[in-house]
Design an enzyme around this catalytic site. Structure first.
Site, PDB file in Angstrom:
ATOM      1  CG  HIS A   1      -2.834  -0.195  -6.857  1.00 19.18           C
ATOM      2  ND1 HIS A   1      -3.355   0.393  -5.728  1.00 19.18           N
ATOM      3  CD2 HIS A   1      -2.802  -1.540  -6.590  1.00 19.18           C
ATOM      4  CE1 HIS A   1      -3.625  -0.527  -4.815  1.00 19.18           C
ATOM      5  NE2 HIS A   1      -3.304  -1.714  -5.318  1.00 19.18           N
TER       6      HIS A   1
ATOM      7  NE  ARG B   1      -4.314  -1.343   0.093  1.00 19.74           N
ATOM      8  CZ  ARG B   1      -4.536  -2.376  -0.707  1.00 19.74           C
ATOM      9  NH1 ARG B   1      -3.596  -2.755  -1.567  1.00 19.74           N
ATOM     10  NH2 ARG B   1      -5.683  -3.031  -0.657  1.00 19.74           N
TER      11      ARG B   1
ATOM     12  CD  GLU C   1      -2.666   3.566  -5.446  1.00 19.79           C
ATOM     13  OE1 GLU C   1      -3.555   2.693  -5.580  1.00 19.79           O
ATOM     14  OE2 GLU C   1      -1.552   3.330  -4.966  1.00 19.79           O
TER      15      GLU C   1
END
Length: 305
Positions: free
Chosen positions: A269, A222, A250
Site C-alpha cells: 500500500h 482498496r 491490511e
C-alpha cells in the site's frame, strides 16, 4: 481575518513554507486533546486516521482536510457537524506510476529475474509485452484518468468502465454492467474504484472466472474491492496473475497465503508514498487556507457529517 490550522507533524509544516499574515499553525496529531477550542482547518495524520477522528468532538472546526483520496469508513467515525475534504490532486500521479510499474514488472517477468539474480542465476525468458495488450480500466476517477494517460504511450488498447455508460473527450466509457462481456477480452484488468457498498467484493469469483486464462489483475484502489479467497483460488490454480498494492486484510498478517501465492506481485500500500506527496499536499493546503481567508468555499468536500 485570521485562521488557525493544525498539522499532524513537522513534515507538512516544512513543506508549507511561509504562510500569509493571519495564519496561525499548531501541531496536533489527534492522539491527545486539541491544542485550542477552535481550529479552522484540521489536518489529520496520513495513516491510521480512522481511530483518531473521534478526537474532533473536543474542538470546533470549519474544515477537516484529509491527506488521503479515499474516505471509506470516515463518515461513521466523524463526530457530527464536520466538513471533510479529501486529498484529490495529491496522490493520483504517484498511484498511477505504481500501477504502470506493477503492470510492467508483471508482464516482463521482473520478479522472476530478480529472484534468479539473488540465486546467482542467469535465467533469460520470453515474457508478454505491454504493447498491443488490451487493458480494461475499471474506474475513471482521478486515479483512472492518470493511469490512462500513462498507458497510452505504451501502445495499448484501453477499454474503460464506470458506473454508467457515457462518452468523453477520449472516447467511450462502458457501464459496469458490461463487465461480463468485456472481461474475457482483457489481458490486464486495472481496478481503480473507490470502496463503497457497491464496490466491496466487486472482483468476486464470477468476475475472476470471466477473466481469460493468464490475465493480470492489478488493484491500486482498496483491498476489499477484491474477494481475497476467490483470488487465492485462481492464483493457486495458476490460471490468473495478480499485482496488488492493497489487500484484504491490511496489513497482511505474518504467514498469510497471499505472500506465497504463485503469479503474485505484492507492494505494501505505497501508491501515494513518494516524494511527490508533501509538496502536493502543501499546495492543496495552501489553496484551502487562501480560500478560507477570502471567504470562498473549500475544494474537495466529500462529507458533511
Amino acid at each position: 481575518m485570521s485562521i488557525t490550522v493544525s498539522l499532524p507533524g513537522t513534515a507538512l509544516r516544512d513543506a508549507l513554507g511561509a504562510m500569509p499574515d493571519g495564519v496561525d499553525l499548531l501541531e496536533w496529531d489527534l492522539s491527545g486533546p486539541p491544542p485550542a477550542e477552535h481550529i479552522d482547518i484540521v489536518v489529520p495524520p496520513y495513516m491510521d486516521t480512522l481511530g483518531r477522528l473521534g478526537a474532533l468532538s473536543g474542538v470546533t472546526t470549519r474544515l477537516v482536510q484529509s491527506q488521503s483520496i479515499g474516505y471509506d469508513g470516515v463518515e461513521d467515525a466523524l463526530p457530527p457537524g464536520i466538513v471533510f475534504a479529501n486529498a484529490a490532486s495529491v496522490h493520483e500521479t504517484s498511484t498511477a506510476e505504481l500501477a504502470v510499474a506493477l503492470i510492467l514488472a508483471s508482464q516482463r517477468g521482473i520478479p522472476d529475474f530478480v529472484r534468479a539474480a539473488d540465486r546467482g542465476e542467469w535465467a533469460p525468458k520470453r515474457h508478454a509485452s505491454l504493447a498491443d495488450r488490451t487493458v480494461l480500466l475499471v474506474g475513471v476517477g482521478g486515479v483512472g484518468r492518470a493511469v490512462l494517460e500513462r498507458l497510452i504511450p505504451f501502445e495499448v488498447n484501453v477499454v474503460r468502465v464506470a458506473r454508467t455508460a457515457r462518452d468523453d473527450e477520449t472516447g467511450r466509457i462502458h457501464a459496469i454492467d458490461d463487465l461480463p462481456s468485456l472481461l474475457p477480452d482483457a489481458d490486464i484488468v486495472v481496478i481503480g474504484v473507490p470502496l463503497s457498498p457497491d464496490t466491496e467484493h466487486l472482483v468476486d469469483a464470477a468476475f475472476l472466472a470471466a477473466m481469460s486464462d493468464g490475465a493480470l489483475l492489478v488493484n491500486v484502489s482498496r483491498g476489499s474491492v477484491v474477494d481475497t479467497e476467490a483470488l487465492l483460488a485462481e492464483l493457486s490454480s495458476g490460471r490468473l496473475r495478480a499485482a496488488l498494492d492493497v489487500t484484504d486484510p491490511e496489513p497482511l498478517p505474518d504467514g498469510h497465503p497471499l505472500y506465497t501465492a504463485p503469479n503474485m506481485l505484492l507492494s505494501p500500500h505505497v501508491g501515494g508514498a513518494t516524494t511527490a506527496m508533501m509538496p502536493r499536499m502543501a499546495k492543496l493546503l495552501r489553496d484551502q487556507i487562501e480560500r478560507m481567508l477570502r471567504g470562498d468555499e473549500p475544494r474537495n468536500v466529500v462529507l458533511r457529517s
